[in-house]
Design a protein around this motif. Sequence first.
Motif, PDB file in Angstrom:
ATOM      1  N   ASN A  91      -4.481 -11.800  -1.966  1.00 26.31           N
ATOM      2  CA  ASN A  91      -5.476 -11.059  -0.776  1.00 26.31           C
ATOM      3  C   ASN A  91      -6.500 -10.761  -2.071  1.00 26.31           C
ATOM      4  OD1 ASN A  91      -4.000  -9.210   1.820  1.00 26.31           O
ATOM      5  ND2 ASN A  91      -2.841  -9.066   0.153  1.00 26.31           N
ATOM      6  N   LEU A  92      -6.530 -10.498  -2.377  1.00 31.03           N
ATOM      7  CA  LEU A  92      -7.667 -10.465  -3.491  1.00 31.03           C
ATOM      8  C   LEU A  92      -8.813 -11.620  -3.347  1.00 31.03           C
ATOM      9  CD1 LEU A  92      -9.360  -9.064  -5.501  1.00 31.03           C
ATOM     10  CD2 LEU A  92      -8.475 -10.023  -7.699  1.00 31.03           C
ATOM     11  N   LYS A  93      -8.264 -12.937  -3.355  1.00 24.55           N
ATOM     12  CA  LYS A  93      -9.599 -13.862  -3.124  1.00 24.55           C
ATOM     13  C   LYS A  93      -9.061 -13.917  -1.965  1.00 24.55           C
ATOM     14  CE  LYS A  93      -8.601 -19.119  -3.526  1.00 24.55           C
ATOM     15  NZ  LYS A  93      -7.843 -20.195  -3.793  1.00 24.55           N
ATOM     16  N   LYS A  94      -8.793 -13.855  -1.107  1.00 22.03           N
ATOM     17  CA  LYS A  94      -9.152 -13.718   0.251  1.00 22.03           C
ATOM     18  C   LYS A  94     -10.364 -13.225   0.350  1.00 22.03           C
ATOM     19  CE  LYS A  94      -7.895 -13.111   5.496  1.00 22.03           C
ATOM     20  NZ  LYS A  94      -9.020 -12.257   5.593  1.00 22.03           N
ATOM     21  N   LEU A  95     -10.035 -11.384  -0.013  1.00 22.51           N
ATOM     22  CA  LEU A  95     -11.519 -10.142   0.346  1.00 22.51           C
ATOM     23  C   LEU A  95     -12.359 -10.441  -0.460  1.00 22.51           C
ATOM     24  CD1 LEU A  95      -9.046  -7.253  -0.216  1.00 22.51           C
ATOM     25  CD2 LEU A  95     -10.276  -7.630   1.702  1.00 22.51           C
ATOM     26  N   SER A 147       3.891  -7.254  -3.522  1.00 20.90           N
ATOM     27  CA  SER A 147       4.001  -8.403  -5.732  1.00 20.90           C
ATOM     28  C   SER A 147       2.658  -8.893  -5.630  1.00 20.90           C
ATOM     29  CB  SER A 147       5.226  -9.810  -4.790  1.00 20.90           C
ATOM     30  OG  SER A 147       4.396 -10.792  -3.971  1.00 20.90           O
ATOM     31  N   LYS A 148       2.158  -8.867  -6.787  1.00 11.20           N
ATOM     32  CA  LYS A 148       1.996  -9.970  -7.528  1.00 11.20           C
ATOM     33  C   LYS A 148       0.716 -11.311  -7.046  1.00 11.20           C
ATOM     34  CE  LYS A 148       0.198 -10.330 -12.166  1.00 11.20           C
ATOM     35  NZ  LYS A 148       0.260 -10.800 -13.682  1.00 11.20           N
ATOM     36  N   ALA A 149       1.906 -11.510  -6.574  1.00 11.06           N
ATOM     37  CA  ALA A 149       1.532 -12.869  -5.331  1.00 11.06           C
ATOM     38  C   ALA A 149       0.688 -12.972  -4.623  1.00 11.06           C
ATOM     39  CB  ALA A 149       2.512 -14.309  -5.641  1.00 11.06           C
ATOM     40  N   GLU A 150       0.700 -11.562  -3.603  1.00 13.06           N
ATOM     41  CA  GLU A 150       0.402 -11.032  -2.219  1.00 13.06           C
ATOM     42  C   GLU A 150      -0.407 -10.314  -2.523  1.00 13.06           C
ATOM     43  OE1 GLU A 150       4.737 -10.004   0.682  1.00 13.06           O
ATOM     44  OE2 GLU A 150       4.007  -9.012  -1.738  1.00 13.06           O
ATOM     45  N   MET A 170      -7.814   0.715   5.998  1.00 12.34           N
ATOM     46  CA  MET A 170      -7.590  -0.140   4.509  1.00 12.34           C
ATOM     47  C   MET A 170      -5.943  -0.490   4.415  1.00 12.34           C
ATOM     48  SD  MET A 170      -9.440   0.469   1.869  1.00 12.34           S
ATOM     49  CE  MET A 170     -10.456   1.769   1.828  1.00 12.34           C
ATOM     50  N   ILE A 171      -5.239  -1.155   3.732  1.00 12.03           N
ATOM     51  CA  ILE A 171      -3.762  -1.562   3.798  1.00 12.03           C
ATOM     52  C   ILE A 171      -3.404  -0.981   2.360  1.00 12.03           C
ATOM     53  CG2 ILE A 171      -2.385  -3.766   3.126  1.00 12.03           C
ATOM     54  CD1 ILE A 171      -4.631  -6.078   4.550  1.00 12.03           C
ATOM     55  N   ASP A 172      -2.103  -0.935   2.991  1.00  6.36           N
ATOM     56  CA  ASP A 172      -1.210   0.149   1.347  1.00  6.36           C
ATOM     57  C   ASP A 172      -0.950  -1.245   1.200  1.00  6.36           C
ATOM     58  OD1 ASP A 172       0.433   0.855  -0.018  1.00  6.36           O
ATOM     59  OD2 ASP A 172       1.629   1.226   1.021  1.00  6.36           O
ATOM     60  N   TYR A 173      -1.303  -1.211  -0.474  1.00  2.27           N
ATOM     61  CA  TYR A 173      -1.341  -2.248  -0.950  1.00  2.27           C
ATOM     62  C   TYR A 173      -0.482  -2.524  -2.264  1.00  2.27           C
ATOM     63  CZ  TYR A 173      -5.702  -4.795   0.381  1.00  2.27           C
ATOM     64  OH  TYR A 173      -6.567  -5.249   1.649  1.00  2.27           O
ATOM     65  N   SER A 174       0.145  -1.171  -2.550  1.00  6.54           N
ATOM     66  CA  SER A 174       1.206  -0.644  -3.263  1.00  6.54           C
ATOM     67  C   SER A 174       2.816  -1.331  -3.515  1.00  6.54           C
ATOM     68  CB  SER A 174       1.153   0.497  -3.478  1.00  6.54           C
ATOM     69  OG  SER A 174       1.374   1.506  -2.402  1.00  6.54           O
ATOM     70  N   SER A 175       2.915  -1.147  -1.718  1.00  7.14           N
ATOM     71  CA  SER A 175       4.241  -2.131  -1.709  1.00  7.14           C
ATOM     72  C   SER A 175       4.310  -3.743  -1.898  1.00  7.14           C
ATOM     73  CB  SER A 175       5.147  -1.459  -0.839  1.00  7.14           C
ATOM     74  OG  SER A 175       4.025  -2.156   0.607  1.00  7.14           O
ATOM     75  N   CYS A 193     -12.010  -3.400  -5.824  1.00  5.75           N
ATOM     76  CA  CYS A 193     -11.625  -2.413  -6.663  1.00  5.75           C
ATOM     77  C   CYS A 193     -10.096  -1.990  -6.440  1.00  5.75           C
ATOM     78  CB  CYS A 193     -12.392  -1.136  -6.168  1.00  5.75           C
ATOM     79  SG  CYS A 193     -14.595  -2.011  -6.907  1.00  5.75           S
ATOM     80  N   GLN A 194      -9.645  -1.821  -5.119  1.00  2.69           N
ATOM     81  CA  GLN A 194      -7.858  -1.193  -5.637  1.00  2.69           C
ATOM     82  C   GLN A 194      -7.084  -1.945  -6.086  1.00  2.69           C
ATOM     83  OE1 GLN A 194      -6.747   0.062  -0.853  1.00  2.69           O
ATOM     84  NE2 GLN A 194      -4.880   1.247  -1.565  1.00  2.69           N
ATOM     85  N   ILE A 195      -7.589  -3.149  -5.758  1.00  2.96           N
ATOM     86  CA  ILE A 195      -6.299  -5.191  -6.135  1.00  2.96           C
ATOM     87  C   ILE A 195      -6.311  -5.084  -7.717  1.00  2.96           C
ATOM     88  CG2 ILE A 195      -6.297  -7.060  -5.433  1.00  2.96           C
ATOM     89  CD1 ILE A 195      -6.457  -6.767  -2.212  1.00  2.96           C
TER      90      ILE A 195
END
Length: 73
Positions: free
Chosen positions: A15-19, A8-11, A1-6, A61-63
């Motif tokens: 990513n959420l929309k794509k997923l 930005s909100k826009a990113e 999985m990708i590390d989403y913690s770093s 869920c993570q995002i």
Amino acid sequence: MIDYSSMSKAELESNLKKLKNDFEDLEETITFNLANSSSHIGGGQVRKDMDCLEELKAEICQIENILSGMDNC
């Protein structure tokens, strides 16, 4: 999985929309294949597809959790 913690909100939102789109596309493909396939779909393929759905769901869920934490700040 990708590390989403770093990210930005826009990113994260991008990513959420794509997923979510990927999840819906995979769900539609699986449903179509199961309903309209004239050949047998093996259990291994079904498990692989379900694993992919679960992985996408976990990333979504993570995002969403990260974004909800940002909104509470």
